[in-house]
Design a protein around this motif. Structure first.
Motif, mmCIF file in Angstrom:
data_model
loop_
_atom_site.group_PDB
_atom_site.id
_atom_site.type_symbol
_atom_site.label_atom_id
_atom_site.label_comp_id
_atom_site.label_asym_id
_atom_site.label_seq_id
_atom_site.Cartn_x
_atom_site.Cartn_y
_atom_site.Cartn_z
ATOM 1 N N ALA A 117 0.812 -1.219 0.000
ATOM 2 C CA ALA A 117 0.000 0.000 0.000
ATOM 3 C C ALA A 117 0.844 1.267 0.000
ATOM 4 O O ALA A 117 0.292 2.357 0.160
ATOM 5 C CB ALA A 117 -0.929 0.003 1.225
ATOM 6 N N TRP A 118 2.159 1.153 -0.158
ATOM 7 C CA TRP A 118 3.025 2.337 -0.104
ATOM 8 C C TRP A 118 2.689 3.372 -1.180
ATOM 9 O O TRP A 118 2.736 4.581 -0.910
ATOM 10 C CB TRP A 118 4.484 1.906 -0.212
ATOM 11 N N PRO A 119 2.345 2.994 -2.412
ATOM 12 C CA PRO A 119 1.970 4.029 -3.394
ATOM 13 C C PRO A 119 0.759 4.858 -2.990
ATOM 14 O O PRO A 119 0.586 5.973 -3.506
ATOM 15 C CB PRO A 119 1.677 3.213 -4.667
ATOM 16 N N LYS A 120 -0.085 4.352 -2.089
ATOM 17 C CA LYS A 120 -1.234 5.124 -1.616
ATOM 18 C C LYS A 120 -0.935 5.844 -0.301
ATOM 19 O O LYS A 120 -1.713 6.715 0.102
ATOM 20 C CB LYS A 120 -2.437 4.191 -1.406
ATOM 21 N N ILE A 121 0.180 5.513 0.349
ATOM 22 C CA ILE A 121 0.461 6.093 1.661
ATOM 23 C C ILE A 121 1.260 7.385 1.554
ATOM 24 O O ILE A 121 0.939 8.382 2.206
ATOM 25 C CB ILE A 121 1.207 5.061 2.548
ATOM 26 N N ASP A 171 -7.638 0.543 7.401
ATOM 27 C CA ASP A 171 -7.436 0.678 5.969
ATOM 28 C C ASP A 171 -6.833 2.048 5.668
ATOM 29 O O ASP A 171 -6.970 3.005 6.440
ATOM 30 C CB ASP A 171 -8.763 0.501 5.237
ATOM 31 N N VAL A 172 -6.172 2.153 4.506
ATOM 32 C CA VAL A 172 -5.529 3.418 4.145
ATOM 33 C C VAL A 172 -6.560 4.521 3.968
ATOM 34 O O VAL A 172 -6.366 5.658 4.416
ATOM 35 C CB VAL A 172 -4.691 3.232 2.860
ATOM 36 N N ASP A 173 -7.691 4.194 3.338
ATOM 37 C CA ASP A 173 -8.728 5.208 3.122
ATOM 38 C C ASP A 173 -9.309 5.707 4.440
ATOM 39 O O ASP A 173 -9.668 6.891 4.555
ATOM 40 C CB ASP A 173 -9.834 4.631 2.244
ATOM 41 N N ILE A 176 -6.609 7.987 6.170
ATOM 42 C CA ILE A 176 -6.441 9.308 5.548
ATOM 43 C C ILE A 176 -7.392 10.325 6.168
ATOM 44 O O ILE A 176 -7.110 11.529 6.168
ATOM 45 C CB ILE A 176 -6.648 9.184 4.025
#
Length: 278
Positions: A117-121, A171-173, A176
């Protein structure tokens, strides 16, 4: 006749003293500067000079700190000359961009999800918070640092909370949302903090919280508008202050052995009250 108490000296001592006193003194050639012909004498009172200087200093200080009001009644202050409060574009570090760094350790079971998930973090951290971030695989940590482009003082703390929320299992979402909203918090507690359970009793309590296929947990999340993570015997809740309280009461009731049907009824009542309130 000399006094009987006077010191007597020998004649040869007297002759030596006379010889030393009569010796010629050598002349030293020291250049002499001519004396000034004109001397400036100040007749101004020194007290007047000091008083005038103090008045100028007070006037300059009043001009720096005085408040001026424009035609619309709004106060207007002169621009600050302090380098700490200068613009972020300057080379000098500002109050918001004073170089600070944080290191967030990553648990072993969250390293693989972090890499995937690094590209979204990192885009929210770099583009939104203006932070410098890197994943240190060797030390198993995410390192955050401010720069002169950082504009707010709480960017570093928000970035750390965002990474910690991801390490807890959110979750990343959902994590955020911590960057975009200021009134979100994370509360963590364990089942043994509510009731001491061991063995199969602990497993059944975790099963009651999750429900069949996670239905009970989803019902709690949707009703209280929070996010719940079950990590073994630890429970993490992400949401607002009042919403966390509603979700925590529901989870505590399930841990204490309340049937899911009763918890559903209480959640339905709470949801109705929340709709009436808003």
């Amino acid at each position: 006749m000399p006094a009987p108490t006077a010191l007597q000296r020998k004649p040869e001592d007297l002759a030596q003293d006379v010889a030393i006193d009569s010796a010629p003194v050598p002349e030293l050639n020291i250049p002499q500067e001519p004396l000034p012909t004109e001397i400036d004498i100040s007749t101004e009172d020194q007290t007047q000079i000091s008083t005038h200087t103090l008045q100028q200093d007070d006037q300059a200080q009043q001009e720096d700190t005085s408040m001026q009001i424009d035609s619309e009644g709004r106060p207007h202050f002169p621009p600050s000359t302090d380098t700490i409060l200068s613009s972020p574009s300057s080379l000098a570090p500002t109050l918001a961009t004073k170089i600070q760094s944080r290191k967030v350790p990553i648990p072993p079971h969250r390293l693989t999800p972090l890499k995937s998930a690094w590209p979204k973090i990192y885009p929210p951290l770099v583009e939104h918070l203006k932070l410098q971030v890197r994943m240190n695989v060797k030390s198993k940590a995410v390192e955050l640092r401010t720069s002169r482009f950082t504009t707010t003082t709480d960017s570093l703390q928000k970035g750390e909370d965002f990474i910690r929320a991801f390490t807890l299992g959110f979750d990343v979402d959902d994590a955020i949302a911590l960057l975009r909203l200021d009134d979100l918090y994370i509360e963590t507690f364990e089942i043994k903090d509510v009731k001491t359970l061991n063995g199969e009793h602990l497993s059944r309590a975790i099963g009651r919280i999750a429900g069949k296929d996670g239905k009970t947990k989803f019902a709690i999340e949707n009703t209280s508008k929070t996010r719940v993570v079950l990590a073994d015997s630890k429970i993490h809740i992400l949401g607002g202050f009042q919403n966390i309280r509603i979700a925590r009461e529901a989870v505590v009731s399930l841990i204490l052995g309340a049937p899911p049907g009763k918890v559903y009824g209480n959640l339905r009542t709470v949801a109705g009250r929340m709709k009436e309130r808003f």
